[in-house]
Design an enzyme around this catalytic site. Structure first.
Site, PDB file in Angstrom:
ATOM      1  N   ASP A  58      10.971  19.620  35.355  1.00 39.74           N
ATOM      2  CA  ASP A  58      10.771  20.265  34.063  1.00 39.74           C
ATOM      3  C   ASP A  58       9.991  21.546  34.309  1.00 39.74           C
ATOM      4  OD1 ASP A  58       9.705  20.867  31.376  1.00 39.74           O
ATOM      5  OD2 ASP A  58      10.537  18.916  30.871  1.00 39.74           O
ATOM      6  N   ALA A  81      17.002  27.908  33.107  1.00 41.36           N
ATOM      7  CA  ALA A  81      16.389  27.023  32.099  1.00 41.36           C
ATOM      8  C   ALA A  81      15.528  27.847  31.149  1.00 41.36           C
ATOM      9  CB  ALA A  81      15.535  25.954  32.775  1.00 41.36           C
ATOM     10  N   SER A 125      17.205  38.954  29.316  1.00 38.73           N
ATOM     11  CA  SER A 125      18.046  38.966  28.109  1.00 38.73           C
ATOM     12  C   SER A 125      17.991  40.302  27.372  1.00 38.73           C
ATOM     13  CB  SER A 125      17.532  37.863  27.178  1.00 38.73           C
ATOM     14  OG  SER A 125      18.054  38.010  25.882  1.00 38.73           O
ATOM     15  N   GLU A 127      17.672  40.454  24.388  1.00 40.22           N
ATOM     16  CA  GLU A 127      16.650  40.279  23.344  1.00 40.22           C
ATOM     17  C   GLU A 127      15.361  41.007  23.706  1.00 40.22           C
ATOM     18  OE1 GLU A 127      16.420  38.517  20.130  1.00 40.22           O
ATOM     19  OE2 GLU A 127      18.486  39.093  20.400  1.00 40.22           O
ATOM     20  N   TYR A 149      10.711  34.400  21.601  1.00 42.74           N
ATOM     21  CA  TYR A 149      11.652  34.260  22.725  1.00 42.74           C
ATOM     22  C   TYR A 149      11.745  35.568  23.506  1.00 42.74           C
ATOM     23  CZ  TYR A 149      16.153  34.131  25.171  1.00 42.74           C
ATOM     24  OH  TYR A 149      17.142  34.229  26.129  1.00 42.74           O
TER      25      TYR A 149
HETATM   26  P1  NAP Z   1      21.258  26.886  27.090  1.00 50.76           P
HETATM   27  O1  NAP Z   1      22.677  26.463  26.939  1.00 50.76           O
HETATM   28  O2  NAP Z   1      20.328  26.734  25.953  1.00 50.76           O
HETATM   29  O3  NAP Z   1      20.673  26.085  28.353  1.00 50.76           O
HETATM   30  C1  NAP Z   1      19.305  26.025  28.606  1.00 50.76           C
HETATM   31  C2  NAP Z   1      19.058  25.059  29.753  1.00 50.76           C
HETATM   32  O4  NAP Z   1      17.637  24.985  29.973  1.00 50.76           O
HETATM   33  C3  NAP Z   1      19.519  23.609  29.484  1.00 50.76           C
HETATM   34  O5  NAP Z   1      20.061  23.085  30.668  1.00 50.76           O
HETATM   35  C4  NAP Z   1      18.210  22.902  29.152  1.00 50.76           C
HETATM   36  O6  NAP Z   1      18.222  21.531  29.454  1.00 50.76           O
HETATM   37  C5  NAP Z   1      17.265  23.623  30.089  1.00 50.76           C
HETATM   38  N1  NAP Z   1      15.864  23.459  29.737  1.00 50.76           N
HETATM   39  C6  NAP Z   1      15.269  23.699  28.535  1.00 50.76           C
HETATM   40  N2  NAP Z   1      13.954  23.442  28.607  1.00 50.76           N
HETATM   41  C7  NAP Z   1      13.700  23.028  29.870  1.00 50.76           C
HETATM   42  C8  NAP Z   1      12.523  22.615  30.551  1.00 50.76           C
HETATM   43  N3  NAP Z   1      11.336  22.555  29.944  1.00 50.76           N
HETATM   44  N4  NAP Z   1      12.620  22.284  31.859  1.00 50.76           N
HETATM   45  C9  NAP Z   1      13.809  22.323  32.493  1.00 50.76           C
HETATM   46  N5  NAP Z   1      14.961  22.681  31.892  1.00 50.76           N
HETATM   47  C10 NAP Z   1      14.909  23.039  30.601  1.00 50.76           C
HETATM   48  O7  NAP Z   1      21.185  28.421  27.541  1.00 50.76           O
HETATM   49  P2  NAP Z   1      22.334  29.361  28.178  1.00 50.76           P
HETATM   50  O8  NAP Z   1      23.056  30.030  27.073  1.00 50.76           O
HETATM   51  O9  NAP Z   1      23.082  28.611  29.205  1.00 50.76           O
HETATM   52  O10 NAP Z   1      21.443  30.498  28.853  1.00 50.76           O
HETATM   53  C11 NAP Z   1      20.995  30.372  30.196  1.00 50.76           C
HETATM   54  C12 NAP Z   1      19.797  31.275  30.409  1.00 50.76           C
HETATM   55  O11 NAP Z   1      20.166  32.630  30.161  1.00 50.76           O
HETATM   56  C13 NAP Z   1      18.619  31.006  29.474  1.00 50.76           C
HETATM   57  O12 NAP Z   1      17.435  31.300  30.176  1.00 50.76           O
HETATM   58  C14 NAP Z   1      18.803  32.001  28.344  1.00 50.76           C
HETATM   59  O13 NAP Z   1      17.551  32.280  27.733  1.00 50.76           O
HETATM   60  C15 NAP Z   1      19.334  33.180  29.127  1.00 50.76           C
HETATM   61  N6  NAP Z   1      20.216  34.098  28.405  1.00 50.76           N
HETATM   62  C16 NAP Z   1      21.283  33.621  27.709  1.00 50.76           C
HETATM   63  C17 NAP Z   1      22.145  34.500  27.095  1.00 50.76           C
HETATM   64  C18 NAP Z   1      23.349  34.010  26.328  1.00 50.76           C
HETATM   65  O14 NAP Z   1      23.902  34.801  25.550  1.00 50.76           O
HETATM   66  N7  NAP Z   1      23.807  32.773  26.553  1.00 50.76           N
HETATM   67  C19 NAP Z   1      21.926  35.892  27.199  1.00 50.76           C
HETATM   68  C20 NAP Z   1      20.826  36.339  27.941  1.00 50.76           C
HETATM   69  C21 NAP Z   1      19.982  35.439  28.554  1.00 50.76           C
HETATM   70  P3  NAP Z   1      18.714  20.392  28.385  1.00 50.76           P
HETATM   71  O15 NAP Z   1      20.199  20.267  28.601  1.00 50.76           O
HETATM   72  O16 NAP Z   1      17.937  19.202  28.809  1.00 50.76           O
HETATM   73  O17 NAP Z   1      18.369  20.910  27.020  1.00 50.76           O
HETATM   74  O1  F7E Z   2      22.261  34.964  16.599  1.00 50.86           O
HETATM   75  C1  F7E Z   2      22.684  36.188  13.124  1.00 50.86           C
HETATM   76  C2  F7E Z   2      21.270  36.133  13.698  1.00 50.86           C
HETATM   77  O2  F7E Z   2      21.428  32.751  17.368  1.00 50.86           O
HETATM   78  C3  F7E Z   2      23.040  36.137  16.633  1.00 50.86           C
HETATM   79  C4  F7E Z   2      20.665  33.637  22.717  1.00 50.86           C
HETATM   80  O3  F7E Z   2      21.589  33.225  23.698  1.00 50.86           O
HETATM   81  O4  F7E Z   2      21.618  35.837  22.701  1.00 50.86           O
HETATM   82  C5  F7E Z   2      21.296  34.732  21.877  1.00 50.86           C
HETATM   83  O5  F7E Z   2      20.367  35.112  20.867  1.00 50.86           O
HETATM   84  C6  F7E Z   2      22.875  36.911  15.323  1.00 50.86           C
HETATM   85  C7  F7E Z   2      21.407  37.086  14.863  1.00 50.86           C
HETATM   86  O6  F7E Z   2      21.977  34.570  19.063  1.00 50.86           O
HETATM   87  C8  F7E Z   2      23.271  33.010  11.476  1.00 50.86           C
HETATM   88  O7  F7E Z   2      20.323  36.545  12.703  1.00 50.86           O
HETATM   89  C9  F7E Z   2      23.518  35.111  11.013  1.00 50.86           C
HETATM   90  O8  F7E Z   2      21.231  38.405  14.436  1.00 50.86           O
HETATM   91  O9  F7E Z   2      23.797  33.422  17.920  1.00 50.86           O
HETATM   92  P1  F7E Z   2      22.392  33.824  17.726  1.00 50.86           P
HETATM   93  P2  F7E Z   2      20.818  35.617  19.426  1.00 50.86           P
HETATM   94  O10 F7E Z   2      19.659  35.485  18.529  1.00 50.86           O
HETATM   95  O11 F7E Z   2      21.460  36.962  19.542  1.00 50.86           O
HETATM   96  C10 F7E Z   2      20.517  36.428  23.419  1.00 50.86           C
HETATM   97  C11 F7E Z   2      21.071  37.536  24.287  1.00 50.86           C
HETATM   98  C12 F7E Z   2      19.707  35.440  24.143  1.00 50.86           C
HETATM   99  O12 F7E Z   2      19.128  35.722  25.189  1.00 50.86           O
HETATM  100  C13 F7E Z   2      19.417  34.153  23.427  1.00 50.86           C
HETATM  101  O13 F7E Z   2      19.014  33.137  24.364  1.00 50.86           O
HETATM  102  O14 F7E Z   2      23.515  36.177  14.286  1.00 50.86           O
HETATM  103  N1  F7E Z   2      23.027  35.036  12.266  1.00 50.86           N
HETATM  104  N2  F7E Z   2      23.675  33.873  10.496  1.00 50.86           N
HETATM  105  C14 F7E Z   2      22.863  33.753  12.602  1.00 50.86           C
HETATM  106  N3  F7E Z   2      22.434  33.169  13.731  1.00 50.86           N
HETATM  107  C15 F7E Z   2      22.416  31.812  13.791  1.00 50.86           C
HETATM  108  N4  F7E Z   2      22.031  31.203  14.927  1.00 50.86           N
HETATM  109  N5  F7E Z   2      22.792  31.047  12.699  1.00 50.86           N
HETATM  110  C16 F7E Z   2      23.217  31.595  11.527  1.00 50.86           C
HETATM  111  O15 F7E Z   2      23.546  30.884  10.581  1.00 50.86           O
END
Ligand code: NAP
Ligand code: F7E
Length: 325
Positions: A58, A81, A125, A127, A149
């Site tokens: 973890d 993670a 990210s 973000e 975040y």
């Molecule tokens: P995700 O589906 O939410 O996966 C997150 C992973 O982290 C899961 O395997 C989760 O395990 C694990 N985790 C959470 N808390 C933990 C802890 N305390 N110790 C160990 N493992 C833990 O995220 P993702 O979309 O694959 O994204 C992967 C990474 O890229 C993340 O760091 C995210 O912030 C970053 N990121 C994502 C995006 C995107 O658009 N997807 C864009 C930019 C950056 P469980 O299965 O047990 O919950």
């Molecule tokens: O929101 C709007 C919300 O939660 C996208 C993560 O993977 O990408 C992700 O973060 C947009 C936002 O993703 C709803 O306000 C409207 O503007 O799908 P999201 P996120 O916040 O962009 C970045 C790159 C990461 O790194 C993060 O880990 O959509 N929105 N209506 C909504 N969003 C959600 N979730 N639900 C709604 O009902």
């Protein structure tokens, strides 16, 4: 590549599962860190379960992370993670800081002590850009995060740069814009929409409640981004790269296309705007410039917006036993 070994944190998540499949296919010995849950959640990695060694750990717990690095002796470490849901980071800011921020430091310390020559990938990210003043965003764009975040990811970004500079470790940041897939968590807006559309077609519900339809994102396809992570660590010197498609679309456009693909053109009749999904501070518009990754790593996002929405709608319709329209 057959003798290379990789350690993945977050292996059960969206990106971790695609990366594990990619690396297993390339002949890597893959170890994944999984945390204890009351019910195991291994669905995403079902296709590679017999090829991936799972170790308990973890990011909140230093000794388990150090032990995982020690036993796996990785050549490459991918830190995927995180508490990755922006909305939850407002409700649980300290937990998010612990996992998404300090968790990275715990891993970097574990690598420094137990596998100092390993190459480390940090999942940074878009973000981190947050409140942007220029478009598109690239590696030089200043950070102005808009959520706990985003703030935690900025901490991890700089911790990674610092370990590179202070200890000459190979640590690289992938500054990735949103990437999605049928494995995306149901709370993220893209998957919430495609699952909601499929539920409406299946007659399970009539409505879909959403927040800000005007938010714009640069949405790509997660398997393309797993490929970028691998290429990032294959470069001879560590560096930081933006991964993006270069296009931005609004949530409204995503809704329109998804409903249309499922055969519904009067989407307004089904969507209810619900302020509970608005964030205390919103990121209104993100669009990335991935020219550096193209130039240096030969990477480009292959899957464009319309194909991404189609892939996700078809997968969710299929899950509810409905043939594609
Ligand atoms: P995700 O589906 O939410 O996966 C997150 C992973 O982290 C899961 O395997 C989760 O395990 C694990 N985790 C959470 N808390 C933990 C802890 N305390 N110790 C160990 N493992 C833990 O995220 P993702 O979309 O694959 O994204 C992967 C990474 O890229 C993340 O760091 C995210 O912030 C970053 N990121 C994502 C995006 C995107 O658009 N997807 C864009 C930019 C950056 P469980 O299965 O047990 O919950
Ligand atoms: O929101 C709007 C919300 O939660 C996208 C993560 O993977 O990408 C992700 O973060 C947009 C936002 O993703 C709803 O306000 C409207 O503007 O799908 P999201 P996120 O916040 O962009 C970045 C790159 C990461 O790194 C993060 O880990 O959509 N929105 N209506 C909504 N969003 C959600 N979730 N639900 C709604 O009902």
């Amino acid at each position: 590549m057959a003798d290379r070994s990789a350690l993945i944190t977050g292996v059960t998540g969206q990106d971790g599962s695609y990366l594990a499949e990619l690396l297993v296919g390339l002949g890597y010995r893959v170890t994944g860190i999984v945390r204890r849950l009351s019910s195991p959640n291994l669905t995403n990695i079902s296709s590679v379960l017999s090829d991936v060694q799972l170790v308990d750990g973890d990011l909140m717990d230093q000794s388990s992370i150090s032990q995982a690095v020690k036993v796996s002796q990785p050549d490459e470490v991918y830190n995927l993670a995180a508490q990755s849901f922006v909305a939850t980071s407002f409700a649980q800011p300290v937990l998010t800081g612990e996992i998404t921020g300090l968790g990275t430091l715990r891993l970097l310390e574990a690598v420094r002590a137990n596998a100092p020559t390993a190459r480390v990938y940090q999942a940074s990210s878009s973000e981190m850009f947050g409140h942007v003043l220029t478009e598109p965003q690239d590696e030089q764009t200043p950070f102005h995060p808009r959520s706990p975040y985003g703030v935690a990811k900025v901490y991890s970004y700089w911790a990674s740069v610092n370990y590179r500079e202070a200890y000459s470790m190979y640590v690289a940041n992938g500054i990735l814009f949103n990437h999605e897939s049928p494995r995306r968590g149901l709370e993220f807006v893209t998957r919430k929409i495609t699952d909601g559309v499929a539920q409406i077609v299946a007659g399970k519900t009539k409505t879909l409640r959403l927040g800000n339809l005007d938010a714009r994102r640069d949405w790509g396809y997660a398997p393309d981004y797993a490929d970028l992570m691998h290429r990032t660590l294959a470069a001879p010197t560590p560096d930081d790269y933006v991964g993006a498609t270069g296009e931005s679309h609004s949530v409204r456009e995503f809704v329109e296309v998804a409903f249309h693909l499922a055969g519904i053109d009067d989407w307004e009749k089904h969507v209810i705007i619900d302020p509970q999904y608005n964030r205390p501070s919103e990121v209104f518009n993100l669009r990335g410039n991935a020219n550096k990754a193209k130039r240096t790593l030969g990477w480009e996002a292959k899957t464009r917006f319309a194909d991404l929405v189609r892939i996700m709608v078809e997968a969710d319709l299929q899950r509810y036993g409905i043939a594609s329209r």
